[in-house]
Design an enzyme around this catalytic site. Structure first.
Site, mmCIF file in Angstrom:
data_model
loop_
_atom_site.group_PDB
_atom_site.id
_atom_site.type_symbol
_atom_site.label_atom_id
_atom_site.label_comp_id
_atom_site.label_asym_id
_atom_site.label_seq_id
_atom_site.Cartn_x
_atom_site.Cartn_y
_atom_site.Cartn_z
ATOM 1 N N ASP A 117 38.955 38.880 44.005
ATOM 2 C CA ASP A 117 37.947 37.747 44.811
ATOM 3 C C ASP A 117 37.439 36.738 44.100
ATOM 4 O O ASP A 117 37.065 36.685 43.528
ATOM 5 C CB ASP A 117 37.222 38.526 45.722
ATOM 6 C CG ASP A 117 37.788 39.745 46.789
ATOM 7 O OD1 ASP A 117 38.752 40.173 46.829
ATOM 8 O OD2 ASP A 117 37.170 40.223 47.281
ATOM 9 N N HIS A 173 42.402 42.306 39.269
ATOM 10 C CA HIS A 173 43.799 43.455 38.983
ATOM 11 C C HIS A 173 45.063 43.111 38.597
ATOM 12 O O HIS A 173 44.730 41.137 38.058
ATOM 13 C CB HIS A 173 44.169 43.655 40.580
ATOM 14 C CG HIS A 173 43.044 44.055 41.397
ATOM 15 N ND1 HIS A 173 43.122 45.811 41.776
ATOM 16 C CD2 HIS A 173 41.453 44.532 41.535
ATOM 17 C CE1 HIS A 173 42.464 46.509 42.259
ATOM 18 N NE2 HIS A 173 40.959 45.439 41.930
ATOM 19 N N SER A 260 31.093 35.133 37.227
ATOM 20 C CA SER A 260 32.395 35.807 35.789
ATOM 21 C C SER A 260 33.458 35.278 36.581
ATOM 22 O O SER A 260 33.246 33.954 37.262
ATOM 23 C CB SER A 260 32.234 37.184 35.561
ATOM 24 O OG SER A 260 32.152 38.071 36.752
#
Length: 300
Positions: A117, A173, A260
């Protein structure tokens, strides 16, 4: 003169929106005010500062921050795999898992998905980007990778920069099928990766502490996956098994507390990014989208 707001295109709402920056006052002081340079270089960029802050987010007392955070930023509790009151610390909440149906993975074999995201920016041809946040600044791929020969190989490749804010889901992911290598760590400072910081010092992305994984794929060659640390990121945690086949959308790891960044680099001529990413990135505007949604299509 008021500071210009940070805007992004939200793929979900199809609107340009203004980002509500976590800790904006502190960020603007340290990166935009000349007086902020002293604490920035003496303390804030150093790993010890982020480790100290990370420990605070692991303390039982940090649990009290969860409810106000949810109320302030409108995080959707219905997506959580576990109830908000089950988290014993703020960090447990921060790197929470989601229900599988909250982030469906685009199934078409021809698609590559977002690894996280966040707010995303693309460079369709890395070497052709001459104005990275500041006019005349090129993205320094050799420094980012710590390998001049490897940088030459990807010089005209394509790059996806995914910036995660503290309000985002912080697990990352795999964007496509393949076999991942062991993650290699390159040490560096821990500057913020907010646009407030990058607009003053774009080199942050290739200076900060980072980890690099090579994903060997059947269609796209070797895809490089990089986790970039930032101020107040307690640590980067890898949860995947090296040298074992993975499927698109499988979890790779997570960031502990802090904003991040995740960078994905493709070999030249292997993919084409989605039109909205190309359109908005051309004018320097990020696109908000979620892990599992389509970021690109394979060519050939």
């Amino acid at each position: 003169m008021p500071a210009a707001p940070i805007t992004f295109f939200n793929r979900l709402t199809q609107r340009v929106e203004t980002e509500h920056v976590y800790g904006e006052g502190f960020l603007r002081f340290t990166y935009e005010n000349p007086l902020g340079a002293l604490p920035l270089h003496a303390l804030v960029k150093r790993a010890a500062f982020s480790a100290w802050y990370g420990r605070r987010m692991d303390a039982p007392a940090s649990r009290a921050k969860i409810a106000p955070f949810l109320a302030t930023y409108g995080v959707d509790e219905g997506e959580f795999a576990d109830a908000p009151d089950s988290f014993l610390t703020f960090n447990e909440f921060f790197y929470r898992k989601l229900k599988p149906q909250a982030r469906p993975i685009a199934a078409d074999d021809n698609t590559i998905v977002f690894p996280a995201d966040g707010r995303h920016l693309v460079l369709p041809d890395i070497a052709a980007c001459e104005d990275f946040f500041i006019k005349g600044v090129r993205f320094d791929l050799a420094t980012l990778l710590g390998d001049a020969n490897e940088a030459k190989r990807y010089e005209h490749g394509s790059m996806l920069i995914s910036r995660l804010c503290p309000v985002d889901y912080h697990r990352f992911h795999f964007p496509c099928d393949g076999v991942p290598s062991v993650a290699k760590q390159i040490n560096g400072p821990l500057y913020s990766v907010s646009p407030i910081a990058l607009s003053k010092r774009p080199s942050i992305l290739w200076e900060n502490k980072r980890e690099i994984t090579t994903l060997r794929t059947p269609r796209l060659g070797d895809v490089l996956l990089l986790e970039v640390g930032a101020t107040c990121v307690g640590s980067i945690v890898q949860t995947f098994t090296p040298d074992a086949a993975i499927t698109k959308g499988d979890e790779k790891g997570y960031f502990r507390f802090g904003g991040s960044c995740f960078i994905t680099i493709f070999e030249p001529g292997k993919i084409r990014f989605a039109d909205d990413l190309i359109e908005h990135s051309r004018i320097g505007r990020e696109v908000y989208a979620r892990m599992g949604d389509v970021t690109a299509h394979a060519l050939g």
